[in-house]
Design an enzyme around this catalytic site. Structure first.
Site, PDB file in Angstrom:
ATOM      1  N   LYS A   1       0.867  -1.179   0.000  1.00  8.30           N
ATOM      2  CA  LYS A   1       0.000   0.000   0.000  1.00  8.30           C
ATOM      3  C   LYS A   1       0.899   1.222   0.000  1.00  8.30           C
ATOM      4  O   LYS A   1       1.594   1.510   0.979  1.00  8.30           O
ATOM      5  CB  LYS A   1      -0.921   0.007   1.219  1.00  8.30           C
ATOM      6  CG  LYS A   1      -1.897   1.180   1.234  1.00  8.30           C
ATOM      7  CD  LYS A   1      -2.814   1.095   2.443  1.00  8.30           C
ATOM      8  CE  LYS A   1      -3.820   2.237   2.480  1.00  8.30           C
ATOM      9  NZ  LYS A   1      -4.709   2.163   3.654  1.00  8.30           N
TER      10      LYS A   1
ATOM     11  N   LYS B   1      -1.946  -1.589  -3.845  1.00  9.56           N
ATOM     12  CA  LYS B   1      -2.800  -0.396  -3.845  1.00  9.56           C
ATOM     13  C   LYS B   1      -1.919   0.850  -3.944  1.00  9.56           C
ATOM     14  O   LYS B   1      -0.998   0.988  -3.138  1.00  9.56           O
ATOM     15  CB  LYS B   1      -3.630  -0.357  -2.552  1.00  9.56           C
ATOM     16  CG  LYS B   1      -4.584   0.830  -2.451  1.00  9.56           C
ATOM     17  CD  LYS B   1      -5.349   0.817  -1.127  1.00  9.56           C
ATOM     18  CE  LYS B   1      -6.298   2.011  -1.050  1.00  9.56           C
ATOM     19  NZ  LYS B   1      -7.042   2.053   0.223  1.00  9.56           N
TER      20      LYS B   1
END
Length: 331
Positions: free
Chosen positions: A194, A252
């Site tokens: 992320k 992400k």
């Protein structure tokens, strides 16, 4: 002998025979923003077509998604300020509307796959994914809270826990906590890579979860989310999460990190998830609204590129729309 690759592009039927990448509704997850008011339906202004909804509206939304083939949902709570504190105690409270909504969804639609968000930021007055102590995000104190949050979510019916916090060791800690409570069938979709991205703006608008501008508290998430410049670090995170018991590895954002999706797909046998985040979707929607892009064609191509890079699961705000298009005209 002259090679003519165009022979394999001569008609739609021929192109279908040689298509290398398939994308269908079964690969997609629809995000849901949940409000405590059961009948609420409020637009997210920075992400046209997306709404923050109460449970009654969510149930209707899930029914519509099921009709076009979407059966997996990732739900995020928009927690009122009066329920927030430094350590996110509302996350495991008996009255938490998020946990009640999960039970209602699984009672009505037991066959759907429901994925949670396990992080402190929706519940924290600081807006961070971890506990802030003396101006620092405290990793190990956060793990205790994530464990309790994950157990409460699993007991409420979530099929997959989604730790989005990027604390070190949280996958193993959550796995042990779930197993201790005999929740061994609950999976973990780790936000493995992320990145500290500029593309989360509409999401933070929807949940009011941006880091607070407070004295002695970091105003961004760069001390725990990853540097966009780094690749090898993502591979290291993936190795750690896999060893700790993750069932899925997530990247992400997605479009700016297709190389990371590919590298994880090549390196690990675990399913790879990709989160096609709010800012990525909002850019395309803005261009489509101005007539610069065709929404259906551009969104479909974007999703196909994520799938082609190696994503087994794609979380996207375009899920329901793509499924509708796919019913009428497979991509």
């Amino acid at each position: 002998m002259l090679s003519r690759p165009r022979r394999n592009r001569s008609s739609a039927a021929v192109r279908n025979l040689v298509r290398e990448t398939e994308l269908n509704a079964g690969h997609l997850v629809q995000p849901i923003f949940l409000l405590p008011d059961p009948n609420a339906r409020l637009p997210v202004r920075s992400l046209p077509g997306t709404f923050r909804m109460g449970i009654e509206e969510v149930l209707r939304e899930i029914e519509q998604c099921r009709e076009v083939g979407i059966h997996s949902f990732m739900m995020f709570p928009a927690v009122p300020q009066e329920h927030k504190d430094k350590t996110g105690t509302y996350a495991t409270a008996d009255e938490n509307f998020y946990l009640h909504a999960a039970r209602a969804i699984k009672d009505r639609f037991p066959e759907v796959c429901l994925i949670s968000d396990a992080a402190l930021d929706p519940y924290s007055t600081d807006g961070h994914d971890g506990v802030v102590i003396d101006g620092r995000i405290h990793n190990d104190e956060t793990l205790k809270l994530l464990d309790a949050m994950a157990v409460a979510q699993a007991q409420s019916g979530f099929d997959i826990i989604g730790p989005s916090d990027m604390m070190d060791g949280r996958v193993g800690s959550i796995r042990r906590a779930l197993d201790k409570e005999h929740l061994t069938e609950t999976a973990i979709m780790s936000y493995t890579a992320k990145y500290a991205s500029a593309f989360y703006g509409p999401f933070r608008d929807a949940l009011d979860s941006a880091p607070r501008q407070l004295a002695d508290v970091p105003s961004d998430k760069k001390t725990y989310q990853m540097d966009p410049a780094n690749v090898r670090e993502a591979l290291r995170e993936a190795d750690l999460d896999a060893a700790e018991g993750a069932d899925y590895l997530m990247v992400k954002p997605a479009l700016n990190y297709l190389d990371i999706i590919y590298r994880l797909h090549e390196a690990h046998p675990l399913p790879i998830a990709a989160y096609h985040v709010s800012g990525e979707c909002a850019m395309l929607l803005a261009a489509a609204e101005r007539g610069w892009l065709d929404y259906e064609q551009a969104a479909s191509e974007a999703l196909l590129s994520i799938r082609r890079a190696g994503a087994d699961v794609i979380i996207t705000y375009f899920a329901k729309d793509f499924a509708r298009w796919n019913q009428a005209r497979p991509f």
